[in-house]
Design a protein around this motif. Structure first.
Motif, mmCIF file in Angstrom:
data_model
loop_
_atom_site.group_PDB
_atom_site.id
_atom_site.type_symbol
_atom_site.label_atom_id
_atom_site.label_comp_id
_atom_site.label_asym_id
_atom_site.label_seq_id
_atom_site.Cartn_x
_atom_site.Cartn_y
_atom_site.Cartn_z
ATOM 1 N N VAL A 21 0.850 -1.202 0.000
ATOM 2 C CA VAL A 21 0.000 0.000 0.000
ATOM 3 C C VAL A 21 0.881 1.247 0.000
ATOM 4 O O VAL A 21 0.647 2.198 -0.756
ATOM 5 C CB VAL A 21 -0.947 0.001 1.227
ATOM 6 N N ALA A 24 2.274 1.771 -3.411
ATOM 7 C CA ALA A 24 1.261 2.236 -4.360
ATOM 8 C C ALA A 24 0.911 3.692 -4.098
ATOM 9 O O ALA A 24 0.711 4.475 -5.046
ATOM 10 C CB ALA A 24 0.019 1.357 -4.249
ATOM 11 N N LEU A 25 0.856 4.079 -2.819
ATOM 12 C CA LEU A 25 0.581 5.489 -2.497
ATOM 13 C C LEU A 25 1.705 6.372 -3.035
ATOM 14 O O LEU A 25 1.458 7.452 -3.582
ATOM 15 C CB LEU A 25 0.444 5.681 -0.981
ATOM 16 N N VAL A 36 3.017 1.909 6.870
ATOM 17 C CA VAL A 36 1.599 1.582 6.692
ATOM 18 C C VAL A 36 1.375 0.170 7.241
ATOM 19 O O VAL A 36 2.144 -0.751 6.947
ATOM 20 C CB VAL A 36 1.198 1.619 5.196
ATOM 21 N N ARG A 37 0.359 0.007 8.070
ATOM 22 C CA ARG A 37 0.010 -1.309 8.615
ATOM 23 C C ARG A 37 -1.450 -1.574 8.287
ATOM 24 O O ARG A 37 -2.286 -0.683 8.392
ATOM 25 C CB ARG A 37 0.160 -1.351 10.143
#
Lengths: 79, 79
Positions: A21, A24-25, A36-37
């Motif tokens: 994620v 991708a961000l 990010v979790r």
């Protein structure tokens, strides 16, 4: 009664989904996002009337099925 | 700043994962559990200092990547 179970990875456990994620961000221009979790929330409809009984039963469900307690923490919230 | 994004399926959208969990709980003896819905929680570390900016940016991330707004709702929580 309704219960919400929050399942999160323990500190120190690698989170490849979170890492994907974050990547991708970054590709979308949000490149200053740190760690990010990704966790799960499981909402259950229960027939129990008593909060104590409900909490005990949901904890048992977590231990047996909903969470992998080797790598995940869980938190039960009754509504 | 830390943000938590809660992503849940909209009402009326079928949740096969939740249905599988309900079935598995039934097989373990928890056969009085009603509907089960499974959602996601995404925790992000942000560099923004301002709550307003952070909230706007996270909403944009949700619209673009984190949630499928056709079938999912999202809620942003800043810590």
């Amino acid at each position: 009664m309704r219960a919400k179970v929050h399942v999160t990875l323990k500190k120190g456990v690698l989170d490849p989904q979170g890492e994907a994620v974050r990547h991708a961000l970054g590709a979308l221009g949000f490149d200053d996002v740190g760690e990010v979790r990704v966790g799960k929330v499981i909402e259950l409809d229960l027939s129990d009337e008593d909060r104590g009984t409900a909490e005990a039963r949901v904890s048992e469900m977590c231990e047996k099925l909903l969470a992998n307690t080797v790598i995940e923490n869980y938190r039960v919230e009754l509504e």
